[in-house]
Motif scaffolding. Structure first.
Motif, PDB file in Angstrom:
ATOM      1  N   LYS A   6       0.830  -1.207   0.000  1.00 37.78           N
ATOM      2  CA  LYS A   6       0.000   0.000   0.000  1.00 37.78           C
ATOM      3  C   LYS A   6       0.864   1.257   0.000  1.00 37.78           C
ATOM      4  O   LYS A   6       0.604   2.195  -0.750  1.00 37.78           O
ATOM      5  N   TYR A  10       0.844   4.055  -2.929  1.00 37.44           N
ATOM      6  CA  TYR A  10       0.542   5.472  -2.717  1.00 37.44           C
ATOM      7  C   TYR A  10       1.751   6.352  -3.024  1.00 37.44           C
ATOM      8  O   TYR A  10       1.592   7.462  -3.540  1.00 37.44           O
ATOM      9  N   LEU A  13       2.011   7.523  -6.496  1.00 36.55           N
ATOM     10  CA  LEU A  13       1.130   8.623  -6.913  1.00 36.55           C
ATOM     11  C   LEU A  13       1.828   9.984  -6.864  1.00 36.55           C
ATOM     12  O   LEU A  13       1.345  10.945  -7.483  1.00 36.55           O
ATOM     13  N   LEU A 120      -7.461  -1.377  -3.563  1.00 34.44           N
ATOM     14  CA  LEU A 120      -6.286  -0.511  -3.618  1.00 34.44           C
ATOM     15  C   LEU A 120      -6.122   0.071  -5.015  1.00 34.44           C
ATOM     16  O   LEU A 120      -5.908   1.278  -5.182  1.00 34.44           O
ATOM     17  N   LEU A 124      -6.013   3.988  -6.285  1.00 28.05           N
ATOM     18  CA  LEU A 124      -4.859   4.509  -7.024  1.00 28.05           C
ATOM     19  C   LEU A 124      -5.257   4.981  -8.421  1.00 28.05           C
ATOM     20  O   LEU A 124      -4.855   6.068  -8.863  1.00 28.05           O
ATOM     21  N   VAL A 127      -7.124   8.344  -8.434  1.00 24.95           N
ATOM     22  CA  VAL A 127      -6.214   9.487  -8.296  1.00 24.95           C
ATOM     23  C   VAL A 127      -5.456   9.719  -9.598  1.00 24.95           C
ATOM     24  O   VAL A 127      -5.326  10.866 -10.062  1.00 24.95           O
TER      25      VAL A 127
END
Length: 139
Positions: A6, A10, A13, A120, A124, A127
């Motif tokens: 995770k 993230y 991103l 998840l 992702l 975004v």
């Protein structure tokens, strides 16, 4: 799913989020930032093909999944070579959504892992697509 997956997801991103912010704050030129954004996007898109390549190899399946594994790299590269501007951003966004959908129905994992992985990936991908939209609106 271990927390490292995770966190790395993230962390991936950050370029998607930071590059549009660099343009909005006049820290960076739109042209160069756009190039970096779409290059990063194509690289990350290619990564999702690798997931299917490994899954097909691991489960000894030579079917559509093995061939679809190559599509993100090809779409990303052809997009960079042949397209520009909002069309390129749109194609990349659609490819991310397409891979998320394909993942959900194709990857061979226990059901609980598929749910956790796709949850998840949904966060992702949302975004990522929003950042593509932001780059398109900034132009």
């Amino acid at each position: 799913m271990p927390i490292q997956f995770k966190l790395l997801g993230y962390a991936g991103l950050l370029p998607f989020i930071c590059l549009p912010l660099l343009v909005v704050t006049d820290i960076s030129n739109y042209f160069y930032t756009f190039q970096h954004f779409v290059q990063y996007s194509a690289i990350i898109l290619s990564f999702f093909g690798g997931i299917h390549w490994y899954d097909a190899l691991q489960n000894n399946r030579v079917n559509h999944q093995l061939y679809v594994a190559m599509l993100p790299s090809i779409v990303g590269w052809l997009g960079l070579v042949l397209l520009d501007g909002n069309v390129l951003l749109g194609v990349l966004s659609c490819a991310f959504i397409g891979m998320l959908t394909y993942d959900k129905y194709t990857l061979v994992m226990p059901k609980a892992k598929v749910i956790e992985y796709t949850t998840l990936r949904l966060a992702l991908t949302t975004v990522v697509v929003m950042c593509h939209l932001a780059m398109a609106l900034i132009a």
